[in-house]
Write an enzyme that holds these catalytic residues in place. Structure first.
Site, mmCIF file in Angstrom:
data_model
loop_
_atom_site.group_PDB
_atom_site.id
_atom_site.type_symbol
_atom_site.label_atom_id
_atom_site.label_comp_id
_atom_site.label_asym_id
_atom_site.label_seq_id
_atom_site.Cartn_x
_atom_site.Cartn_y
_atom_site.Cartn_z
ATOM 1 N N TRP A 182 0.834 -1.195 0.000
ATOM 2 C CA TRP A 182 0.000 0.000 0.000
ATOM 3 C C TRP A 182 0.874 1.252 0.000
ATOM 4 O O TRP A 182 1.869 1.330 0.722
ATOM 5 C CB TRP A 182 -0.889 0.037 1.240
ATOM 6 C CG TRP A 182 -1.526 1.371 1.481
ATOM 7 C CD1 TRP A 182 -1.038 2.400 2.231
ATOM 8 C CD2 TRP A 182 -2.758 1.837 0.947
ATOM 9 N NE1 TRP A 182 -1.880 3.474 2.201
ATOM 10 C CE2 TRP A 182 -2.964 3.166 1.416
ATOM 11 C CE3 TRP A 182 -3.725 1.271 0.117
ATOM 12 C CZ2 TRP A 182 -4.085 3.916 1.090
ATOM 13 C CZ3 TRP A 182 -4.851 2.019 -0.209
ATOM 14 C CH2 TRP A 182 -5.018 3.327 0.282
ATOM 15 N N ASN A 238 0.444 5.733 -0.035
ATOM 16 C CA ASN A 238 -0.389 6.932 -0.146
ATOM 17 C C ASN A 238 0.483 8.168 -0.367
ATOM 18 O O ASN A 238 1.112 8.276 -1.418
ATOM 19 C CB ASN A 238 -1.426 7.060 0.965
ATOM 20 C CG ASN A 238 -0.925 6.954 2.379
ATOM 21 O OD1 ASN A 238 -0.579 5.881 2.850
ATOM 22 N ND2 ASN A 238 -0.905 8.068 3.100
ATOM 23 N N ASP A 239 0.563 9.107 0.537
ATOM 24 C CA ASP A 239 1.131 10.431 0.248
ATOM 25 C C ASP A 239 2.566 10.389 -0.298
ATOM 26 O O ASP A 239 3.450 9.782 0.315
ATOM 27 C CB ASP A 239 1.177 11.279 1.522
ATOM 28 C CG ASP A 239 -0.162 11.444 2.193
ATOM 29 O OD1 ASP A 239 -1.117 10.754 1.806
ATOM 30 O OD2 ASP A 239 -0.247 12.261 3.126
ATOM 31 N N GLU A 284 -4.989 18.894 5.529
ATOM 32 C CA GLU A 284 -3.891 17.947 5.509
ATOM 33 C C GLU A 284 -2.825 18.455 4.535
ATOM 34 O O GLU A 284 -3.126 18.971 3.460
ATOM 35 C CB GLU A 284 -4.383 16.563 5.099
ATOM 36 C CG GLU A 284 -5.288 15.931 6.148
ATOM 37 C CD GLU A 284 -5.350 14.421 6.042
ATOM 38 O OE1 GLU A 284 -4.828 13.743 6.952
ATOM 39 O OE2 GLU A 284 -5.922 13.919 5.062
ATOM 40 N N TRP A 311 4.330 9.050 9.754
ATOM 41 C CA TRP A 311 3.377 9.673 8.839
ATOM 42 C C TRP A 311 4.033 10.832 8.079
ATOM 43 O O TRP A 311 5.227 11.084 8.192
ATOM 44 C CB TRP A 311 2.150 10.127 9.616
ATOM 45 C CG TRP A 311 1.241 8.971 9.995
ATOM 46 C CD1 TRP A 311 1.582 7.649 10.078
ATOM 47 C CD2 TRP A 311 -0.136 9.050 10.339
ATOM 48 N NE1 TRP A 311 0.490 6.904 10.456
ATOM 49 C CE2 TRP A 311 -0.577 7.730 10.628
ATOM 50 C CE3 TRP A 311 -1.051 10.100 10.454
ATOM 51 C CZ2 TRP A 311 -1.895 7.441 11.000
ATOM 52 C CZ3 TRP A 311 -2.351 9.817 10.826
ATOM 53 C CH2 TRP A 311 -2.778 8.513 11.090
ATOM 54 N N SER A 312 3.210 11.567 7.363
ATOM 55 C CA SER A 312 3.708 12.506 6.351
ATOM 56 C C SER A 312 4.556 13.635 6.929
ATOM 57 O O SER A 312 4.473 13.968 8.110
ATOM 58 C CB SER A 312 2.531 13.098 5.578
ATOM 59 O OG SER A 312 1.887 12.081 4.850
ATOM 60 N N GLN A 317 4.437 7.498 1.777
ATOM 61 C CA GLN A 317 3.804 6.707 2.823
ATOM 62 C C GLN A 317 3.609 5.289 2.309
ATOM 63 O O GLN A 317 3.102 5.080 1.197
ATOM 64 C CB GLN A 317 2.454 7.314 3.197
ATOM 65 C CG GLN A 317 2.550 8.669 3.884
ATOM 66 C CD GLN A 317 2.898 8.524 5.348
ATOM 67 O OE1 GLN A 317 2.036 8.485 6.205
ATOM 68 N NE2 GLN A 317 4.181 8.453 5.655
ATOM 69 N N ARG A 363 -0.830 17.234 12.223
ATOM 70 C CA ARG A 363 0.079 16.381 11.460
ATOM 71 C C ARG A 363 0.548 17.078 10.179
ATOM 72 O O ARG A 363 0.029 18.112 9.803
ATOM 73 C CB ARG A 363 -0.581 15.048 11.119
ATOM 74 C CG ARG A 363 -1.932 15.121 10.408
ATOM 75 C CD ARG A 363 -2.415 13.693 10.139
ATOM 76 N NE ARG A 363 -3.751 13.613 9.595
ATOM 77 C CZ ARG A 363 -4.848 13.359 10.304
ATOM 78 N NH1 ARG A 363 -4.752 13.181 11.612
ATOM 79 N NH2 ARG A 363 -6.035 13.274 9.727
ATOM 80 N N ASP A 364 1.532 16.451 9.520
ATOM 81 C CA ASP A 364 2.014 16.820 8.182
ATOM 82 C C ASP A 364 2.848 18.104 8.184
ATOM 83 O O ASP A 364 2.454 19.128 7.607
ATOM 84 C CB ASP A 364 0.848 16.983 7.185
ATOM 85 C CG ASP A 364 -0.107 15.810 7.191
ATOM 86 O OD1 ASP A 364 0.326 14.703 7.541
ATOM 87 O OD2 ASP A 364 -1.290 16.007 6.845
#
Length: 389
Positions: free
Chosen positions: A19, A21-22, A201, A80-81, A38, A140-141
């Site tokens: 998987w 994502n970002d 985000e 995370w991001s 990610q 976050r991020d």
């Protein structure tokens, strides 16, 4: 189509399996572009135990996947991001969101530095920022950028009551950070001319031709919507929006990451949801890199010149009044060009996407389709390749 006969997309980065994502921290370094993302290996659905995957390329087209750069552990349940900053001496620092499960909505900002100049091995550092003293739903991020003689960090923030915001932190040395209020905020009740949700985000601010632009992904109640932007002015740690717009349409694009290419051009690369290959256990793709420009207050994205040259045979222009279609096992995508819009129909949903005066182009690449209208983007990802009808 079997795994043995199916090729991966040619110009859209996909991991070998797992998987994704970002996209994160795309950076030109020592003759190569380094891309992070990610990543959750060994499954095709998201999990909070994300890593930072890593790939590199000499040209934004041909990618080599490397070992995972950052793994959970050492006090992090998920990586995370975030973003990457390079100081005046050429030293790189990753800033990422460290989360703890099961309550992972409010993260902490932690650093990592490379063990060598190849950027293949990274060592975690300190937590350098925590959630500010506000009544928060999410935090976050981090996005780190130069702000005059200082460094500025923007962090996506959701405040109880419905305000989406970018928290602002400031530093002299990338190591010691202090909270400096909110760089910008907007209520989820505001819908004119575009709704921007309850959490921004991956909020990012950058400059195009002397004008400041903020790009952010719109989130509310655990639902990921689209990418919005504002044009305005950024000074003294505050962004004042003069106009708002919507960059993406459809259910695929999300979480774009800003970067400058080797020539300094402002660019974005986005996560494309829906693209997958179930036979090999691979889920999601990244968009091709997009070059950005402003036409008035409209943010326009077009394929990066490197991709445009390589993919010329796979791109099709659509003239006013023309219809276009491509099919996959998941359904048929049809496009109809109107005078100032493109009507996109996919899996029973019709989406009207604004279009500029110039050419509208479609890029078909395996299980991905990107539509560049000159005023916005429309993207589709499927579980099987598209064939133009």
């Amino acid at each position: 189509m079997t795994h043995a006969t199916r090729a991966r997309p040619r110009w859209h980065f996909t991991p070998g399996s797992g998987w994704m994502n970002d996209p994160l921290a795309l950076t030109w370094h020592n003759g190569r572009y380094h891309l992070f993302f990610q990543y959750v290996p060994d499954r095709t659905t998201w999990a909070p135990e994300c890593r930072w995957g890593h790939a590199s390329s000499p040209d934004l087209i041909s990618w080599t996947e490397h070992p995972v750069a950052l793994e959970p552990g050492d006090g992090d349940d998920g990586i995370w991001s975030g973003s990457l900053a390079v100081d005046d001496e050429g030293r790189a620092t990753i800033f990422y969101t460290a989360v703890s499960t099961p309550e992972f909505g409010v993260g902490r900002i932690r650093t990592a530095t490379p063990a060598d100049d190849d950027w293949l091995v990274w060592t975690k550092g300190d937590v350098v920022a925590e959630a500010p003293p506000l009544d928060l739903v999410a935090f976050r991020d981090p996005f780190v950028m130069r702000d005059g003689e200082k460094w500025r960090m923007l962090v996506g923030t959701a405040i109880v009551g419905g305000d989406a915001a970018a928290s602002s932190f400031v530093s002299d040395d990338l190591g010691s950070w202090s909270f400096d209020g909110l760089a910008a905020s907007r209520s989820t009740s505001e819908t004119d001319p575009v709704w921007t949700g309850a959490l921004w985000e991956c909020p990012q601010i950058f400059t195009i031709d002397g004008r400041d632009v903020m790009v952010t992904s719109v989130w509310q109640d655990d639902e990921l919507h689209y990418v919005a932007y504002a044009v305005g002015s950024f000074a003294d740690g505050r962004f004042a929006a003069s106009s708002w717009g919507r960059l993406t349409y459809g259910d695929s694009y999300y979480a774009p990451s800003f970067f400058r290419d080797r020539d300094g051009r402002p660019c974005l690369i986005s996560w494309m949801r829906g693209a997958s290959d179930p036979d090999v256990g691979r889920s999601s793709a990244l968009s091709v890199p997009h070059v950005l420009r402003l036409e008035g207050d409209t943010l326009v994205a077009a394929p990066h010149p490197a991709v445009a040259e390589a993919s010329a045979a796979a791109r099709a222009p659509i003239a006013v009044g023309q219809e276009w279609a491509a099919s996959s096992a998941d359904g048929t995508l049809t496009l109809r060009r109107e005078l100032d819009s493109v009507v996109c129909t996919w899996q029973g949903a019709e989406t009207v996407v604004p279009a500029g005066d110039g050419a509208v182009e479609v890029l078909v690449d395996g299980e991905t389709v990107e539509v560049f209208t000159g005023a916005a983007l429309f993207g589709v990802g499927a579980a099987s390749p598209f064939a133009v009808q």
